[in-house]
Design a protein around this motif. Structure first.
Motif, PDB file in Angstrom:
ATOM      1  N   ALA A  37       2.789   5.176  12.315  1.00  0.00           N
ATOM      2  CA  ALA A  37       1.933   5.575  11.204  1.00  0.00           C
ATOM      3  C   ALA A  37       2.749   6.251  10.103  1.00  0.00           C
ATOM      4  N   ALA A  38       3.733   7.059  10.507  1.00  0.00           N
ATOM      5  CA  ALA A  38       4.597   7.721   9.532  1.00  0.00           C
ATOM      6  C   ALA A  38       5.455   6.716   8.772  1.00  0.00           C
ATOM      7  N   VAL A  39       5.887   5.666   9.469  1.00  0.00           N
ATOM      8  CA  VAL A  39       6.673   4.613   8.813  1.00  0.00           C
ATOM      9  C   VAL A  39       5.838   3.923   7.729  1.00  0.00           C
ATOM     10  N   PHE A  40       4.583   3.649   8.030  1.00  0.00           N
ATOM     11  CA  PHE A  40       3.704   3.035   7.039  1.00  0.00           C
ATOM     12  C   PHE A  40       3.556   3.943   5.817  1.00  0.00           C
ATOM     13  N   SER A  41       3.358   5.230   6.042  1.00  0.00           N
ATOM     14  CA  SER A  41       3.196   6.170   4.932  1.00  0.00           C
ATOM     15  C   SER A  41       4.474   6.280   4.114  1.00  0.00           C
ATOM     16  N   LEU A  42       5.602   6.337   4.790  1.00  0.00           N
ATOM     17  CA  LEU A  42       6.891   6.423   4.091  1.00  0.00           C
ATOM     18  C   LEU A  42       7.156   5.159   3.294  1.00  0.00           C
ATOM     19  N   SER A  43       6.807   4.008   3.853  1.00  0.00           N
ATOM     20  CA  SER A  43       6.980   2.738   3.139  1.00  0.00           C
ATOM     21  C   SER A  43       6.124   2.714   1.874  1.00  0.00           C
ATOM     22  N   TYR A  44       4.941   3.272   1.971  1.00  0.00           N
ATOM     23  CA  TYR A  44       4.074   3.376   0.795  1.00  0.00           C
ATOM     24  C   TYR A  44       4.722   4.240  -0.280  1.00  0.00           C
ATOM     25  N   LEU A  45       5.241   5.409   0.114  1.00  0.00           N
ATOM     26  CA  LEU A  45       5.825   6.335  -0.850  1.00  0.00           C
ATOM     27  C   LEU A  45       7.090   5.773  -1.496  1.00  0.00           C
TER      28      LEU A  45
END
Length: 207
Positions: A37-45
């Motif tokens: 989930a953190a990877v998805f958020s970081l990819s978004y940012l």
């Protein structure tokens, strides 16, 4: 607030960053794994599409990612007040957001297609989610009509929406933005040709 263009830029950056929160919780809810989930958020940012909005000027559509991702998350939790709050924020950001919001409502309605079949067969009771998603689509259509009517009242020569310039939609043979989906359906060859124009630049931009 401090009266300065910098204030708008800061608000824009915060609005863009907030989109990572609902994305994280949505991914966590679906995947049950914090790191992913953190990877998805970081990819978004780190996405160039998100970072690029913040590089120059103020863009009202910067409020869309957080609002739409919030609506998606709250719909999965069936928290309808929060869902509609996000939908209204998205609609209020820019007039063309109603098209995206309607697409989101259509997608969410499609995601309930199995429940629709079960309801018709009498296997389950009517779902409030179906009415929420139908309302989302209808609200978006009304919002777009009101927005365009208001724009026409104050700026009747707006060539982007009401035609008058060959620079915008002539490749599709459309005179106004409202004719674009109609022309895309009636003349798909022109739509494909328009999408294929400068295709290498479009791919490079996405990458």
């Amino acid at each position: 607030l401090y009266s300065s263009p910098i204030t708008l830029v800061v608000i824009q950056a915060v609005a863009l960053g907030l989109g990572a929160l609902p994305l994280y919780y949505y991914a966590l809810d679906k995947l049950r794994e914090r790191r992913t989930a953190a990877v998805f958020s970081l990819s978004y940012l780190l996405s160039p599409l998100i970072v690029g909005i913040n590089w120059f000027d103020f863009h009202p559509e910067a409020f869309l990612p957080a609002a739409l991702l919030g609506a998606l998350y709250f719909s999965s939790k069936r928290k309808w007040l929060a869902y509609f709050a996000c939908i209204l924020i998205a609609l209020a950001s820019i007039e063309t957001a109603s098209i995206i919001v309607a697409a989101l409502g259509g997608y969410l309605l499609w995601s309930e297609r199995h429940n629709i079949a079960k309801i018709r067969l009498g296997f389950i009771a009517r779902s409030s989610a179906l009415w929420v998603y139908v309302t989302t689509v209808l609200l978006s259509a009304v919002w777009l009509q009101v927005a365009l009517t208001t724009i026409r009242a104050f700026n009747p020569i707006n060539v982007f929406y009401f035609g008058g310039s060959p620079l915008y939609w002539s490749v599709l043979g459309a005179r106004t933005v409202l004719e674009v989906p109609i022309r895309a359906l009636t003349d798909p060859g022109a739509a494909i040709s328009a999408l294929a124009g400068d295709w290498w630049l479009k791919i490079a931009y996405i990458i």
